[in-house]
Design an enzyme around this catalytic site. Sequence first.
Site, PDB file in Angstrom:
ATOM      1  N   ARG A  79     -10.104   2.999   3.756  1.00  0.00           N
ATOM      2  CA  ARG A  79     -10.937   2.156   4.607  1.00  0.00           C
ATOM      3  C   ARG A  79     -10.551   2.345   6.076  1.00  0.00           C
ATOM      4  O   ARG A  79      -9.517   2.922   6.394  1.00  0.00           O
ATOM      5  CB  ARG A  79     -10.782   0.684   4.195  1.00  0.00           C
ATOM      6  N   LYS A 137      -5.483  -2.933   6.327  1.00  0.00           N
ATOM      7  CA  LYS A 137      -4.306  -3.409   5.592  1.00  0.00           C
ATOM      8  C   LYS A 137      -3.182  -3.779   6.551  1.00  0.00           C
ATOM      9  O   LYS A 137      -3.185  -3.433   7.729  1.00  0.00           O
ATOM     10  CB  LYS A 137      -3.822  -2.334   4.609  1.00  0.00           C
ATOM     11  N   TYR A 195      -5.676  -7.726   7.740  1.00  0.00           N
ATOM     12  CA  TYR A 195      -5.064  -8.461   6.631  1.00  0.00           C
ATOM     13  C   TYR A 195      -3.555  -8.387   6.785  1.00  0.00           C
ATOM     14  O   TYR A 195      -3.000  -7.324   7.111  1.00  0.00           O
ATOM     15  CB  TYR A 195      -5.462  -7.859   5.282  1.00  0.00           C
ATOM     16  N   HIS A 224      -1.172 -10.963   4.647  1.00  0.00           N
ATOM     17  CA  HIS A 224      -0.571 -11.410   3.377  1.00  0.00           C
ATOM     18  C   HIS A 224       0.946 -11.550   3.531  1.00  0.00           C
ATOM     19  O   HIS A 224       1.733 -10.906   2.835  1.00  0.00           O
ATOM     20  CB  HIS A 224      -0.915 -10.430   2.248  1.00  0.00           C
ATOM     21  N   GLU A 252      -7.179 -13.071   6.165  1.00  0.00           N
ATOM     22  CA  GLU A 252      -7.244 -13.875   4.944  1.00  0.00           C
ATOM     23  C   GLU A 252      -7.059 -15.372   5.167  1.00  0.00           C
ATOM     24  O   GLU A 252      -7.283 -16.162   4.245  1.00  0.00           O
ATOM     25  CB  GLU A 252      -6.221 -13.379   3.912  1.00  0.00           C
ATOM     26  N   VAL A 290      -6.130 -16.316  -8.815  1.00  0.00           N
ATOM     27  CA  VAL A 290      -5.737 -17.580  -8.189  1.00  0.00           C
ATOM     28  C   VAL A 290      -5.417 -17.356  -6.716  1.00  0.00           C
ATOM     29  O   VAL A 290      -4.785 -16.356  -6.355  1.00  0.00           O
ATOM     30  CB  VAL A 290      -4.501 -18.173  -8.893  1.00  0.00           C
ATOM     31  N   VAL A 333      -5.125  -9.763  -9.628  1.00  0.00           N
ATOM     32  CA  VAL A 333      -5.778  -9.582  -8.328  1.00  0.00           C
ATOM     33  C   VAL A 333      -5.032 -10.342  -7.234  1.00  0.00           C
ATOM     34  O   VAL A 333      -5.141 -10.028  -6.056  1.00  0.00           O
ATOM     35  CB  VAL A 333      -7.257 -10.036  -8.402  1.00  0.00           C
ATOM     36  N   ALA A 334      -4.232 -11.326  -7.624  1.00  0.00           N
ATOM     37  CA  ALA A 334      -3.478 -12.134  -6.658  1.00  0.00           C
ATOM     38  C   ALA A 334      -2.220 -11.432  -6.161  1.00  0.00           C
ATOM     39  O   ALA A 334      -1.427 -12.033  -5.433  1.00  0.00           O
ATOM     40  CB  ALA A 334      -3.100 -13.475  -7.293  1.00  0.00           C
ATOM     41  N   ASP A 352      -1.618  -9.366  -3.856  1.00  0.00           N
ATOM     42  CA  ASP A 352      -1.438  -9.360  -2.402  1.00  0.00           C
ATOM     43  C   ASP A 352      -0.630 -10.562  -1.930  1.00  0.00           C
ATOM     44  O   ASP A 352       0.046 -10.503  -0.899  1.00  0.00           O
ATOM     45  CB  ASP A 352      -2.794  -9.359  -1.689  1.00  0.00           C
ATOM     46  N   VAL A 366      -2.559  -3.279  -8.527  1.00  0.00           N
ATOM     47  CA  VAL A 366      -2.764  -2.521  -7.288  1.00  0.00           C
ATOM     48  C   VAL A 366      -3.028  -3.500  -6.141  1.00  0.00           C
ATOM     49  O   VAL A 366      -3.918  -4.348  -6.221  1.00  0.00           O
ATOM     50  CB  VAL A 366      -3.923  -1.523  -7.440  1.00  0.00           C
ATOM     51  N   ALA A 367      -2.248  -3.338  -5.066  1.00  0.00           N
ATOM     52  CA  ALA A 367      -2.306  -4.316  -3.981  1.00  0.00           C
ATOM     53  C   ALA A 367      -3.457  -4.085  -3.010  1.00  0.00           C
ATOM     54  O   ALA A 367      -3.709  -4.938  -2.158  1.00  0.00           O
ATOM     55  CB  ALA A 367      -0.982  -4.308  -3.217  1.00  0.00           C
ATOM     56  N   MET A 402      -6.844  -3.003  -4.105  1.00  0.00           N
ATOM     57  CA  MET A 402      -7.887  -2.591  -5.038  1.00  0.00           C
ATOM     58  C   MET A 402      -9.158  -2.104  -4.347  1.00  0.00           C
ATOM     59  O   MET A 402      -9.702  -1.057  -4.704  1.00  0.00           O
ATOM     60  CB  MET A 402      -8.208  -3.725  -6.010  1.00  0.00           C
TER      61      MET A 402
END
Length: 371
Positions: free
Chosen positions: A15, A75, A94, A96, A118, A239, A267-268, A270, A298-299, A301
């Site tokens: 990206r 990222k 992002y 995190h 986020e 979540v 998916v959480a 990150d 995968v952090a 995705m």
Amino acid sequence: MIIGVPKEIKNHEYRVGMVPSSVRELTLKGHEVFVEKNAGVGIGFNDQDYVDVGASILDTAAEVFAKAEMIVKVKEPQAVERAMLREDQLLFTYLHLAPDLPQTEDLIKSGAVCIAYETVTDARGGLPLLAPMSEVAGRMSIQAGAMALEKSKGGRGMLLGGVPGVEPAKVVIIGGGMVGTNAAQMAVGLGADVVILDRSIDALRRLNAQFDNRVKAIYSTADAIEKHVLEADLVIGGVLVPGAAAPKLVTKDHIKRMKPGSAIVDVAIDQGGCVETSHATTHQDPTYIVDEVVHYCVANMPGAVARTSTFALNNATLPYIIKLADLGYREALRQDKHLLNGLNVMHGKVTCKEVAEALNFEFVDPSVLLA
């Protein structure tokens, strides 16, 4: 303002912070944009595409960081990028931070002004810059989970939707927000038996109405999580506690007792993951097995579908990029309380309460620093 767009360097991250159409919006307003060489090639844009809309191309990330007043990324900055940040430079990406002490320490040391996509909010209490990637990750989670269930990947050898005469897989989705809703949409479409667990009665009502009772929307308790996780063929962890580390809702004991060959997509991850046995993986090596349960963690995705993800993200971030560029970060943050909620680190201070609590830093009210 001078805006810099470096090439993403995280593992298999294609990206880019801004596509040419976004850059054009800024150059038309008189802002300068510097883009690192080949920053957009992963999604089909060459350097000339950026030059044609008024950007300048620089050979290295170091040159971009040195020139820019605002860095726009996707990222979280990697260690080599964090070393290039300087005092009062604006970073918009992002972050995190809650599960990431080294990054937080480096951002504090840099003295930069760090706004995290986020934790930016909107008037409805949503997270508008996280939402598009949550949509992508939620939909991708079912694709990833379907592959993890294949025998060659260590899974049970199940097709999510089954076939006539053979029952479908049971998919348990923990969290009925943006990730969970989009995961359910894909899982239902494939014909899986879908359960969603959430603590919001309003969310459960919405899910029942949206899916016309084709999912089982269950109130989330420790008992409900245990029951359904142990029955599951595929568990999706969706979540989110904004800004904070994700709660560990699926325990090591649950993992030991799950069906051999079942799968988890966290998916959480990150935000640290909602499964005790989760640790971040990459697209290069996405899965591992604990107690015969396949874990996909995968952090980044959405990076796998980089073109779709970049356009979706740019649609959401561009108005904020323009506001920051037009007004400067101080005035933009003063005028927009929702953008202010995105401020995580400023001038060596942690300005996000959830990050401060997770990592044991002193929380400083950002309005004090802006005064």
